[in-house]
Write a protein that holds these residues in place. Structure first.
Motif, PDB file in Angstrom:
ATOM      1  N   PHE A 176     -30.392  86.119   8.308  1.00  0.00           N
ATOM      2  CA  PHE A 176     -30.481  87.331   7.505  1.00  0.00           C
ATOM      3  C   PHE A 176     -30.181  88.517   8.411  1.00  0.00           C
ATOM      4  N   THR A 177     -29.333  89.404   7.950  1.00  0.00           N
ATOM      5  CA  THR A 177     -28.964  90.584   8.734  1.00  0.00           C
ATOM      6  C   THR A 177     -29.292  91.833   7.943  1.00  0.00           C
ATOM      7  N   TRP A 178     -29.999  92.744   8.595  1.00  0.00           N
ATOM      8  CA  TRP A 178     -30.358  94.023   7.995  1.00  0.00           C
ATOM      9  C   TRP A 178     -29.640  95.109   8.782  1.00  0.00           C
ATOM     10  N   ASN A 179     -28.702  95.792   8.134  1.00  0.00           N
ATOM     11  CA  ASN A 179     -27.936  96.871   8.757  1.00  0.00           C
ATOM     12  C   ASN A 179     -28.521  98.205   8.343  1.00  0.00           C
ATOM     13  N   PHE A 180     -29.366  98.767   9.166  1.00  0.00           N
ATOM     14  CA  PHE A 180     -29.984 100.051   8.843  1.00  0.00           C
ATOM     15  C   PHE A 180     -29.065 101.170   9.301  1.00  0.00           C
ATOM     16  N   SER A 181     -28.277 101.673   8.346  1.00  0.00           N
ATOM     17  CA  SER A 181     -27.310 102.710   8.652  1.00  0.00           C
ATOM     18  C   SER A 181     -27.950 104.096   8.660  1.00  0.00           C
ATOM     19  N   GLU A 182     -29.176 104.199   8.112  1.00  0.00           N
ATOM     20  CA  GLU A 182     -29.889 105.474   8.100  1.00  0.00           C
ATOM     21  C   GLU A 182     -31.181 105.334   8.890  1.00  0.00           C
ATOM     22  N   THR A 183     -31.567 106.395   9.567  1.00  0.00           N
ATOM     23  CA  THR A 183     -32.866 106.390  10.245  1.00  0.00           C
ATOM     24  C   THR A 183     -33.918 106.927   9.282  1.00  0.00           C
ATOM     25  N   THR A 184     -35.179 106.713   9.624  1.00  0.00           N
ATOM     26  CA  THR A 184     -36.276 107.179   8.789  1.00  0.00           C
ATOM     27  C   THR A 184     -37.325 107.841   9.656  1.00  0.00           C
TER      28      THR A 184
END
Length: 154
Positions: A80-88
Motif C-alpha cells: 500500500f502506498t500513500w502519497n501525501f502531496s499536501e502537508t498538514t
C-alpha cells in the motif's frame, strides 16, 4: 472487502477508518434492538517528524489485503502506498513528544500483532531521501507510530 484507499491528504486518511460487528443466530419477529460491540479490523499507522512537515510517500509492504468479517480475520499480502502531496498542521504525541504528521493511514491487521516492512520517501523540491523500516508492528485496533527527526527544523 479487499481494498483500502491510498490517501493523499490527512482528511482522506481519516475517512478510511472503519468499524464492524456481526451477530449470529438471531431471530427477528418484530421491533427489537440488540446491543453490538463495534470493532476495528484496521491498524492505524502514523508517521511523524519533530522537524518540518514536507511532501511524503509512505509504503507499507506485506500488509493483509483481504478482510473476512464473519471470522474477524485477514489474509493475503500487498503493498500500500500513500502519497501525501499536501502537508498538514495536524500533530500526534508519542512518549511525551509532539510530532508533525508526514503520513497517516490504515491497513487491515490481524487481532494478534504481526510485522510488516515499510519505507518513507521525503521530497523537498528536487531532492528526496528514503528511510526504510524493516519491522513495523501492526495489530487490529492498534496504532503504530513511526516517529523521529526525519526532516530539518526551520
Amino acid at each position: 472487502m479487499n481494498t483500502l484507499p491510498n490517501p493523499t491528504t490527512f482528511a482522506q486518511a481519516e475517512a478510511a477508518d472503519a468499524f464492524f460487528a456481526t451477530m449470529k443466530d438471531i431471530t427477528i419477529t418484530g421491533d427489537c434492538s440488540y446491543p453490538v460491540e463495534l470493532v476495528r479490523p484496521l491498524a492505524q499507522i502514523n508517521v511523524g517528524t519533530t522537524g518540518t512537515p514536507m511532501q511524503a510517500t509512505f509504503t507499507a509492504s506485506g500488509a493483509p489485503n483481504t478482510f473476512h468479517p464473519f471470522t474477524n480475520t485477514v489474509s493475503g499480502a500487498a503493498e500500500f502506498t500513500w502519497n501525501f502531496s499536501e502537508t498538514t498542521s495536524e500533530t500526534f504525541s508519542a512518549d511525551g513528544t509532539e510530532y508533525n504528521y508526514l503520513a497517516m493511514g490504515y491497513v487491515f491487521a490481524p487481532t494478534t500483532a504481526t510485522n510488516i516492512s515499510a519505507g518513507l520517501t521525503l521530497t523537498d523540491g528536487g531532492t528526496s531521501k528514503t528511510v526504510e523500516f524493516p519491522l513495523v508492528e501492526i495489530g487490529a485496533n492498534q496504532r503504530s507510530n513511526i516517529a523521529g527527526n526525519f526532516t530539518p527544523t526551520e
